[in-house]
Design an enzyme around this catalytic site. Structure first.
Site, short mmCIF file in Angstrom:
data_model
loop_
_atom_site.label_atom_id
_atom_site.label_comp_id
_atom_site.label_asym_id
_atom_site.label_seq_id
_atom_site.Cartn_x
_atom_site.Cartn_y
_atom_site.Cartn_z
N LYS C 77 54.21 -12.05 131.75
CA LYS C 77 53.05 -12.24 132.63
C LYS C 77 53.53 -12.51 134.05
CE LYS C 77 48.71 -14.93 132.84
NZ LYS C 77 47.96 -16.06 132.24
N SER C 157 43.15 -14.83 131.02
CA SER C 157 43.81 -14.20 132.14
C SER C 157 45.03 -13.37 131.75
CB SER C 157 44.25 -15.27 133.12
OG SER C 157 45.24 -16.11 132.56
N SER C 181 43.48 -18.41 127.95
CA SER C 181 44.04 -17.20 128.56
C SER C 181 45.05 -16.44 127.71
CB SER C 181 44.68 -17.54 129.90
OG SER C 181 43.69 -17.72 130.88
#
Lengths: 95, 476, 491
Positions: C77, C157, C181
């Site tokens: 990420k 997210s 997330s």
């Protein structure tokens, strides 16, 4: 509910975010909606409840006093948008 | 009191903790390095960086708290104080707001010869900010983050001081205590100890006035004159019908005036909240106890002891203990020596030479053992006080020991009685007529014999013994 | 070679010399190239990856493997700082930021010999549950409804992290979870997403959103993979003061899928009329499944469940408003010039942050400001205590709690409600877990009537990840969920 303009500008000043006039209305209604949502908590009884700021049940771990981090000015300034003579540089500040 | 107005003064002292590394990062705290050369990723608040607390700094805060007779809190919390400034990389300062590491305490100061207690509200740990240079470029301010993140103790007094003198005494005393504890070097010129002074004025018996805060005063002189200026400014303003606005002001060392700080004009809302990157700081009682047992003798106790042990006057004792290095120096010299003589030599001769040369006692050209030797020569009568002063001066200039100077110049006194007896006998036998006259009542001639004996000894005869010998010989 | 390879399978192929790290890396890089439309990656570090893969292969030949996972390509990420590789948090304000340091989690991966393929798209500063707040544009869910061609959100997210695993753009990936997330996008993409106990995984070098809630974790195809990746990234880190001092554990080797005698709590507050029938059914089916495998079902109550979301929307923005103050155009990131310092700050931050980030900064500033602090921030912290207490009491009676992961399956990208609060409701089932600091996992259970994955969430008490993984494995092995998205993006 309305989120008034003055409060919004004040928040903008505190958080250094310009409140764009064209977005004033939508932002104001967004914030009003969020505040209405969080206002639901007001009715909950929290007498005698201690606040939790971190869920980890541990006390602070301390480190020894050793100056082991070394750097050069170049390294720390490497990502700076503007620097001069080994300094970070910002628009002139009058104290 | 100024013109019938009372002053109320509270002081926040920012004392830099003497440590190798910063409060929450492992960067060096060394003074005087090149710009931005002691800035870790944490100090520069790079994305994803996290604070880890320095154990030694915590210990130093606890030591200082104990020295200020204050309550040590077993649990304290670090908060974020949020504001934007070019020298504050995180956009917040990690400080302690609601739950500081040290709570209420007090110290005693001298106020016009009387002891006076000044309350300590709290001592907390916090990060120092970076340094801004405004005069390097016409359009830009330069920022050096070397200082960013260095550990500070903020010591907040109660508003217990009523005059600029008291304020100075207070700062002096706190500085002295911290130096005794070795938690802060107290170097005001380098900014290791600075004071923010809150001043308000009011008529006796009336409510307290609105206070103004004068920031960053780094000498006793500035503290004193800033308070006087600010108090007068406030009085003048009130008397001409103006209101005092609570604000932060800066002291201009060139003009001696204070002025409103423009950059702090914006109404502040620091939005303190517990730093979620840090957990509560919990101190075990045993740990605190261990620190307590390592606390050295502090100035108040030392002063009492010097009075008792060495018979020092109240005044001399205060002067000597006010600075830790001075008291250490004194104590090294005074061991097995005459305290009166040592006190005089330290407080007059040594102090005046240090003053003249603008040196601290740690930089004294004469180490304590050598001053001790010199005093021994005086005390044993080997040299006269007059000679000692000359020797002392030469010691300062050349760094030579007293013994070497005495030997080299042949300065040592003749105190040996048999030697002096011979001297006396030869003077008398050389001047039989004057001996006759003296014995017939011309007392004045005694001086003549002393002079002759001195001449003969090339000035080295111990005058006291010489006098005695001469007297007994002539009167027999 | 078989696609849809999982972590353990890939390791075994390498071990048997049926493939090499370079070959694997090339396959995934090719997949990434062909999946531009999904917009999963912000930065692809192909050269570095191939270089690292080559080194891994050499290590394998020399018998000097860094770990049994050496050579497996992963995705990271874009919230983890990676040395010399651009790290943006999917924000314009960091669009030029190249860290000189490596986050502890990614360093742990490097130390295990994993090969990073690049940085995965996410919501800006991890704020969002659709991946639409990214400066680099939304990620598209590899899954599509069988009734529509419309592009769906992957959740957020960690949308890029979840979509990349689902679309075989990496074997496993790293995400972060502040309010759901990891678990919500895992649920939307048919993958496994684990949020560890707060403190289990170091936060050092991860761009902070809400420090007291953020926790990194794995997004994978299987529970075993999640156990393996958690094992790699977890452990005490002296650089993170909120890192637990507990010993490292061997989650993979200790996996034991028996649920005999295990007590599973079913919280009544998670039942709602708004829950899709298929989600409700999946939940019910899972209960039955666990029961028939020997677990005991117990009805429990978590009375403050519905208070968690508003609590979260006070605490998370409050911390974020402060955490994001460092993006000021002085030391890194972009700068927009201004007449004076304040103007420079305001312009930089106004241009650098997107709307959702600004909203949250403003709300966070509001709830901390004088006059509101007690009414909002302290109140929320107190309710946080109540929420934590709910779980504490529940775990006196049960080993684990079973709930749906999300109130819906993946929805259309274009179909975003105007009111931000409606979007926040996506996190209603995941947020309480972050507030309590406990671990939870989302595993794919079945697909709904539109053939979209439904995830279920298992929750255990603090530092009971092993138990969590064991129960999850039991469910996984029983249902044998094998659904994969059709790779429409390749055509």
């Amino acid at each position: 509910m309305e989120f008034d303009k003055d409060s919004l500008y004040k928040l903008g000043k505190l958080s250094k975010i310009q409140i764009d006039d064209s977005k004033l209305e939508s932002l104001s209604s967004d914030l009003a909606s969020i505040i209405k949502f969080i206002d639901r908590l007001k009715s909950i009884d929290t007498e005698n409840v201690d606040p939790t700021s971190n869920s980890l049940d541990q006390s602070l771990v301390m480190r020894e006093d050793i100056a082991s981090d070394v750097n050069t000015a170049d390294e720390i300034l490497e990502n700076a948008p503007q620097n001069e003579l080994d300094f970070f540089s910002v628009p002139k500040v009058i104290e | 009191m100024i013109n019938g107005w009372e002053l109320v003064i509270g002081i926040e002292i920012h004392a830099q903790i003497k440590s190798n590394s910063k409060l929450f990062s492992s960067s060096s705290t060394k003074f005087g390095s090149g710009p931005n050369s002691q800035v870790s990723l944490v100090d520069a608040a790079m994305p994803g960086m996290l604070p880890v607390i320095n154990k030694f700094c915590v210990e130093q805060a606890v030591r200082s708290g104990i020295g200020l007779n204050a309550k040590i809190n077993n649990k304290s919390i670090f908060d974020r104080k949020n504001y934007f400034y070019q020298d504050l990389p995180q956009g917040y300062q990690i400080s302690q707001f609601k739950d500081p590491i040290v709570g209420n305490g007090f110290i005693e100061i001298d106020s016009e010869g009387q002891p006076k207690k000044i309350g300590i509200e709290r001592l907390h740990l916090e990060q120092d900010a970076g340094k801004s240079l405004h005069d390097q470029d016409p359009k830009f301010t330069f920022v050096d983050l070397n200082r960013s993140g260095i550990a500070l103790m903020e010591i907040v007094s109660m508003p217990d001081m009523k005059s600029a003198d008291e304020a100075v005494e207070y700062v002096k005393k706190v500085r002295s205590i911290l130096r005794y504890l070795d938690t802060c070097d107290g170097n005001m010129e380098q900014g290791s100890l600075r004071a923010d002074v809150n001043v308000s004025v009011n008529k006796p018996g009336e409510a307290l006035g609105t206070r103004c805060e004068i920031k960053n005063l780094n000498s006793f002189k500035y503290i004193h004159s800033a308070i006087i200026y600010e108090a007068k400014r406030q009085i003048k303003a009130i008397e001409s019908g103006e209101n005092i606005i609570q604000e932060t002001r800066l002291y201009n060392i060139d003009t001696g005036e204070t002025r409103s700080m423009r950059s702090k004009e914006d109404a502040h809302d620091y939005r303190y909240f517990p730093d979620p990157d840090l957990l509560p700081l919990v101190l075990e009682d045993n740990w605190i106890k261990k620190i307590k047992s390592s606390i050295p003798e502090l100035p108040d106790k030392k002063k009492e002891r010097f009075i008792k042990e060495y018979g020092l006057s109240e005044y001399d004792s205060s002067v000597i203990v006010s600075d830790k290095s001075t008291s250490d120096y004194f104590e090294k010299v005074v061991q097995d020596r005459n305290p009166k003589l040592v006190t005089t030599w330290v407080t007059s001769e040594l102090f005046s030479i240090l003053n003249k040369k603008n040196l601290s006692i740690d930089e004294s050209p004469i180490p304590p053992n050598q001053l001790g030797d010199l005093i021994d020569y005086i005390d044993s009568g080997k040299i006269s006080s007059r000679q000692a002063k000359d020797i002392f001066e030469e010691m300062c200039e050349t760094g030579e020991t007293a013994q070497n100077i005495i030997n080299e110049k042949g300065l040592s006194q003749i105190s040996d009685e048999s030697e002096l007896k011979k001297l006396v006998e030869s003077v008398l036998s050389l001047n039989p007529e004057n001996v006759e006259k003296y014995k017939n009542g011309k007392d004045k001639l005694f001086g003549f014999f002393v002079g002759e004996a001195m001449k003969l000894s090339k000035g080295k005869a111990n005058p006291k013994i010489l006098n005695e010998l001469l007297k007994s010989k002539l009167n027999s | 070679m078989k696609i849809n390879l999982n972590f353990i399978e890939a390791c075994s192929l390498l071990e048997k010399n049926e493939t090499t790290s370079v070959e694997l890396t090339k396959i995934y890089l090719k997949n990434i190239k062909e999946a531009k439309e999904l917009n999963c990656f912000n930065t692809i570090s192909a050269e570095q990856a191939l270089d690292d893969a080559e080194k891994s292969d050499i290590r394998r030949k020399q018998g000097k493997l860094k770990s049994r996972f050496d050579g497996i390509p992963i995705g990271v990420k874009d919230l983890f700082c990676t040395k010399n590789i651009k790290t943006t948090a999917s924000s314009k304000i960091l669009s030029n930021f190249i860290p000189s340091y490596e986050s502890t989690v990614t360093q742990n991966c490097i130390d295990a010999g994993l090969i990073s393929l690049g940085k995965l798209n996410c919501d800006e500063f991890a704020m969002g549950s659709t991946n639409k707040t990214s400066f680099y544009g939304p990620v598209t869910n590899p899954w599509k409804s069988n009734k529509s061609e419309a592009k769906l959100v992957p959740g957020g997210s960690s949308g890029g992290s979840a979509a990349a695993v689902a679309a075989d753009l990496c074997v496993v990936s790293l995400g972060t979870d502040t309010g759901g997330s990891i678990r919500q996008p895992a649920s939307f993409t048919g993958t496994v997403g684990l949020k560890p106990t707060y403190g289990r995984v170091s936060r050092w070098g991860i761009i902070a959103f809400a420090s007291s809630l953020d926790q990194a974790g794995p997004i994978t195809k299987t529970v075993e993979d999640a156990a393996a990746l958690l094992e790699i990234i977890a452990g005490h880190d002296p650089k993170d003061s909120t890192s637990s001092i507990k010993e490292k554990e061997s989650f993979l080797d200790n996996l034991n899928s028996s649920v005999k005698g295990i007590k599973i709590g079913i919280p009544k507050e998670f039942k709602s009329d708004g829950l899709p029938v298929s989600t409700q059914k999946a939940w019910d089916d899972c209960k039955k499944l666990l029961q028939s495998n020997g677990a005991e079902l117990i009805d429990i109550s978590l009375p403050h469940t519905m208070d968690a979301l508003p609590t979260y929307y006070i605490i998370a923005p409050a911390e974020a408003s402060s955490n994001l103050a460092r993006y000021d155009g002085v030391r890194f990131g972009i700068r927009e010039e201004g007449e004076n310092l304040i103007e420079m700050y305001e312009k930089t931050r106004s241009i650098g942050f997107g709307d959702e980030v600004k909203r949250r900064i403003l709300i966070g500033t509001y709830v901390l400001s004088s006059g509101y602090y007690d009414a909002y921030y302290i109140k929320a912290q107190k309710i946080r205590s109540l929420i934590k207490n709910d779980f504490n009491q529940a775990f006196e009676k049960v080993d684990a709690i079973l709930t749906p992961s999300t109130p819906s399956t993946a929805f259309e990208i274009e179909n975003e409600p105007n009111d931000p609060v409606q979007t926040y409701l996506n996190d209603v089932f995941t947020v309480p877990i972050n507030l309590a600091g406990i671990p939870a996992i989302s595993i794919p259970f079945t697909n709904d009537e539109n053939n979209l994955p439904i995830g279920l969430q298992l929750i255990t008490n603090s530092f009971e990840e092993q138990k969590l993984l064991n129960i999850a494995k039991n469910v996984q092995d029983t249902i044998n969920y094998k659904s994969v998205p059709k790779n429409w993006w390749k055509s």
